[in-house]
Design an enzyme around this catalytic site. Structure first.
Site, PDB file in Angstrom:
ATOM      1  N   GLU A  92     -10.048  11.910  -8.672  1.00 17.13           N
ATOM      2  CA  GLU A  92     -10.977  11.174  -9.545  1.00 17.13           C
ATOM      3  C   GLU A  92     -11.370   9.830  -8.927  1.00 17.13           C
ATOM      4  O   GLU A  92     -12.537   9.423  -9.002  1.00 17.13           O
ATOM      5  CB  GLU A  92     -10.326  10.961 -10.917  1.00 17.13           C
ATOM      6  CG  GLU A  92     -10.109  12.276 -11.652  1.00 17.13           C
ATOM      7  CD  GLU A  92      -9.320  12.091 -12.936  1.00 17.13           C
ATOM      8  OE1 GLU A  92      -8.108  11.768 -12.852  1.00 17.13           O
ATOM      9  OE2 GLU A  92      -9.895  12.251 -14.012  1.00 17.13           O
ATOM     10  N   GLY A 104      -5.696  11.997 -10.533  1.00 15.66           N
ATOM     11  CA  GLY A 104      -6.356  10.687 -10.480  1.00 15.66           C
ATOM     12  C   GLY A 104      -6.793  10.306  -9.071  1.00 15.66           C
ATOM     13  O   GLY A 104      -7.741   9.529  -8.903  1.00 15.66           O
ATOM     14  N   GLU A 144      -3.749  18.525 -13.305  1.00 15.39           N
ATOM     15  CA  GLU A 144      -3.215  18.008 -14.579  1.00 15.39           C
ATOM     16  C   GLU A 144      -2.765  19.121 -15.517  1.00 15.39           C
ATOM     17  O   GLU A 144      -1.804  18.972 -16.270  1.00 15.39           O
ATOM     18  CB  GLU A 144      -4.275  17.159 -15.294  1.00 15.39           C
ATOM     19  CG  GLU A 144      -4.544  15.814 -14.637  1.00 15.39           C
ATOM     20  CD  GLU A 144      -5.610  15.846 -13.556  1.00 15.39           C
ATOM     21  OE1 GLU A 144      -5.992  16.951 -13.104  1.00 15.39           O
ATOM     22  OE2 GLU A 144      -6.056  14.755 -13.155  1.00 15.39           O
TER      23      GLU A 144
HETATM   24  C1  HXC Z   1       4.854   9.999  -9.303  1.00 15.15           C
HETATM   25  C2  HXC Z   1       4.942  11.133  -7.342  1.00 15.15           C
HETATM   26  C3  HXC Z   1       3.683  11.737  -7.593  1.00 15.15           C
HETATM   27  C4  HXC Z   1       3.008  11.397  -8.797  1.00 15.15           C
HETATM   28  C5  HXC Z   1       4.394  12.458  -5.704  1.00 15.15           C
HETATM   29  N1  HXC Z   1       5.334  11.607  -6.150  1.00 15.15           N
HETATM   30  N2  HXC Z   1       3.374  12.561  -6.556  1.00 15.15           N
HETATM   31  N3  HXC Z   1       5.495  10.282  -8.185  1.00 15.15           N
HETATM   32  N4  HXC Z   1       3.624  10.532  -9.622  1.00 15.15           N
HETATM   33  N5  HXC Z   1       1.828  11.881  -9.111  1.00 15.15           N
HETATM   34  C6  HXC Z   1       6.590  11.246  -5.509  1.00 15.15           C
HETATM   35  C7  HXC Z   1       7.603  12.369  -5.579  1.00 15.15           C
HETATM   36  O1  HXC Z   1       8.270  12.361  -6.810  1.00 15.15           O
HETATM   37  C8  HXC Z   1       8.514  12.017  -4.428  1.00 15.15           C
HETATM   38  O2  HXC Z   1       9.363  10.974  -4.818  1.00 15.15           O
HETATM   39  C9  HXC Z   1       7.559  11.452  -3.385  1.00 15.15           C
HETATM   40  O3  HXC Z   1       6.402  11.044  -4.112  1.00 15.15           O
HETATM   41  C10 HXC Z   1       7.139  12.483  -2.356  1.00 15.15           C
HETATM   42  O4  HXC Z   1       6.613  13.618  -3.045  1.00 15.15           O
HETATM   43  P1  HXC Z   1       7.143  15.098  -2.763  1.00 15.15           P
HETATM   44  O5  HXC Z   1       6.814  15.905  -3.961  1.00 15.15           O
HETATM   45  O6  HXC Z   1       8.554  15.088  -2.308  1.00 15.15           O
HETATM   46  O7  HXC Z   1       6.213  15.520  -1.534  1.00 15.15           O
HETATM   47  P2  HXC Z   1       5.708  16.989  -1.140  1.00 15.15           P
HETATM   48  O8  HXC Z   1       6.849  17.974  -1.287  1.00 15.15           O
HETATM   49  O9  HXC Z   1       5.043  16.841   0.175  1.00 15.15           O
HETATM   50  O10 HXC Z   1       4.631  17.391  -2.244  1.00 15.15           O
HETATM   51  C11 HXC Z   1       3.430  16.673  -2.359  1.00 15.15           C
HETATM   52  C12 HXC Z   1       2.688  17.014  -3.695  1.00 15.15           C
HETATM   53  C13 HXC Z   1       3.634  16.772  -4.873  1.00 15.15           C
HETATM   54  C14 HXC Z   1       2.223  18.479  -3.647  1.00 15.15           C
HETATM   55  C15 HXC Z   1       1.458  16.112  -3.742  1.00 15.15           C
HETATM   56  O11 HXC Z   1       4.239  15.491  -4.737  1.00 15.15           O
HETATM   57  C16 HXC Z   1       2.954  16.857  -6.207  1.00 15.15           C
HETATM   58  O12 HXC Z   1       2.648  17.938  -6.685  1.00 15.15           O
HETATM   59  N6  HXC Z   1       2.726  15.701  -6.849  1.00 15.15           N
HETATM   60  C17 HXC Z   1       2.154  15.612  -8.157  1.00 15.15           C
HETATM   61  C18 HXC Z   1       0.680  15.886  -8.095  1.00 15.15           C
HETATM   62  C19 HXC Z   1       0.054  15.845  -9.491  1.00 15.15           C
HETATM   63  O13 HXC Z   1       0.429  16.622 -10.373  1.00 15.15           O
HETATM   64  N7  HXC Z   1      -0.902  14.950  -9.702  1.00 15.15           N
HETATM   65  C20 HXC Z   1      -1.599  14.838 -10.919  1.00 15.15           C
HETATM   66  C21 HXC Z   1      -0.937  13.814 -11.780  1.00 15.15           C
HETATM   67  S1  HXC Z   1      -1.715  13.793 -13.384  1.00 15.15           S
HETATM   68  P3  HXC Z   1      10.957  11.015  -4.548  1.00 15.15           P
HETATM   69  O14 HXC Z   1      11.449   9.770  -5.195  1.00 15.15           O
HETATM   70  O15 HXC Z   1      11.460  12.285  -5.154  1.00 15.15           O
HETATM   71  O16 HXC Z   1      11.052  11.006  -3.045  1.00 15.15           O
HETATM   72  C22 HXC Z   1      -3.030  12.802 -13.188  1.00 15.15           C
HETATM   73  C23 HXC Z   1      -3.749  12.507 -14.464  1.00 15.15           C
HETATM   74  C24 HXC Z   1      -5.011  11.808 -14.192  1.00 15.15           C
HETATM   75  O17 HXC Z   1      -3.377  12.377 -12.135  1.00 15.15           O
HETATM   76  C25 HXC Z   1      -5.149  10.662 -15.093  1.00 15.15           C
HETATM   77  C26 HXC Z   1      -5.887   9.550 -14.451  1.00 15.15           C
HETATM   78  C27 HXC Z   1      -5.139   8.664 -13.505  1.00 15.15           C
END
Ligand code: HXC
Length: 257
Positions: A111, A108, A131
């Site tokens: 996006e 997102g 995703e």
């Molecule tokens: C909730 C999230 C998050 C997310 C990170 N955090 N991304 N929480 N939703 N999308 C939180 C982590 O849980 C963590 O919380 C804190 O933020 C720091 O993240 P880390 O993972 O510890 O950091 P790092 O190791 O530097 O890794 C960064 C990262 C990773 C590679 C960006 O966080 C990651 O892969 N995030 C998810 C990315 C993702 O899959 N996005 C797509 C989502 S689906 P704590 O509490 O543990 O410290 C989507 C659907 C679209 O977007 C629909 C429209 C909106």
């Protein structure tokens, strides 16, 4: 207005929205969605604003939808609520929007950046649609806008593998307008927005409308649409001022009428 997930400021004729959930890398939860849409539509209606900037932090523009919030979602409810629908309002803003992207712009987050008009990336920016790694697909236009921006070959690669691409690759592919050093990102984005905001507002809004028409129509209809808007601008005082200023070798002073 009191916002909890974003910071909102007016800088001259520019409205600045800063995503501010540092504890979650600016993950886009429902409250943040409502707040960004409210702030952006507010700026869009405000005649003292000529352009917007949306930015995040040094580490993350936004790491996507909030996975912890959405993991329990169920089909009937998200369908009936038209969950994520409010984001479409950002695509309907009439004033130009600059995205200033540093760090992660994933899911997102990517996006949201693509919903903006000019995408300025720090050299640290990383884009992706991961995703698929969560068992879903993009939900606010990622598969559509990314493909229009970079073409099928790279869009399929990114969306199907979920890999990230850096700023250089993103610029080469046509996703990014410009790359700047991370330390200069906000300054450059605000300067760009200020430049746009100093143009005649009717011309800037028509310009945006005309470019966006590309994605909705045929070439012949698009050219026709552009011609009509072009003709219409001769009804503005700003056209007279802009052309008089050129002839008189001075800077124009637009009054947005
Ligand atoms: C909730 C999230 C998050 C997310 C990170 N955090 N991304 N929480 N939703 N999308 C939180 C982590 O849980 C963590 O919380 C804190 O933020 C720091 O993240 P880390 O993972 O510890 O950091 P790092 O190791 O530097 O890794 C960064 C990262 C990773 C590679 C960006 O966080 C990651 O892969 N995030 C998810 C990315 C993702 O899959 N996005 C797509 C989502 S689906 P704590 O509490 O543990 O410290 C989507 C659907 C679209 O977007 C629909 C429209 C909106």
């Amino acid at each position: 207005t009191e916002y909890q997930t974003i910071l909102v400021e007016q800088k001259g004729r520019v409205g600045l929205i800063t995503l501010n959930r540092p504890e979650a890398l600016n993950a886009l939860n429902n409250q943040l969605m409502r707040e960004v849409v409210a702030a952006a539509t507010g700026f869009d209606r405000d005649p003292s604003i000529g352009a917007l900037v949306i930015t995040g932090s040094e580490k993350a523009f936004a790491a996507g939808a909030d996975i912890k919030e959405m993991q329990g979602n169920a089909f009937p409810q998200v369908y009936l609520d038209d969950w994520l629908g409010p984001w479409d309002e950002l695509g309907r803003l009439r004033k130009p929007v600059v995205a200033a992207v540093a760090g992660f712009a994933l899911g997102g987050g990517c996006e949201l950046a693509m919903l903006c008009d000019i995408l300025i990336a720090a050299d640290t920016a990383k884009f992706g649609q991961p995703e698929i790694k969560l068992g879903v697909i993009p939900g606010i236009g990622g598969s559509q806008r990314l493909t229009r921006a970079v073409g099928k070959a790279k869009a399929m690669d990114l969306c199907l593998t979920g890999r990230m691409m850096g700023a250089e690759e993103a610029e080469r592919a046509g996703l990014v307008s410009r790359i700047v050093p991370a330390a200069d990102l906000l300054t450059e984005a605000l300067a760009t927005a200020e430049t746009v905001a100093a143009m005649s507002a009717p011309a800037a809004v028509m310009m945006k409308e005309s470019v966006n028409r590309v994605f909705e129509t045929t070439l012949a209809e698009g050219v026709r649409f552009e011609r009509r808007l072009f003709h219409a601008l001769f009804a503005t005082a700003d056209q007279k001022e802009g052309m008089a200023a050129f002839a008189e070798k001075r800077k124009p002073s637009f009054e947005n009428r």
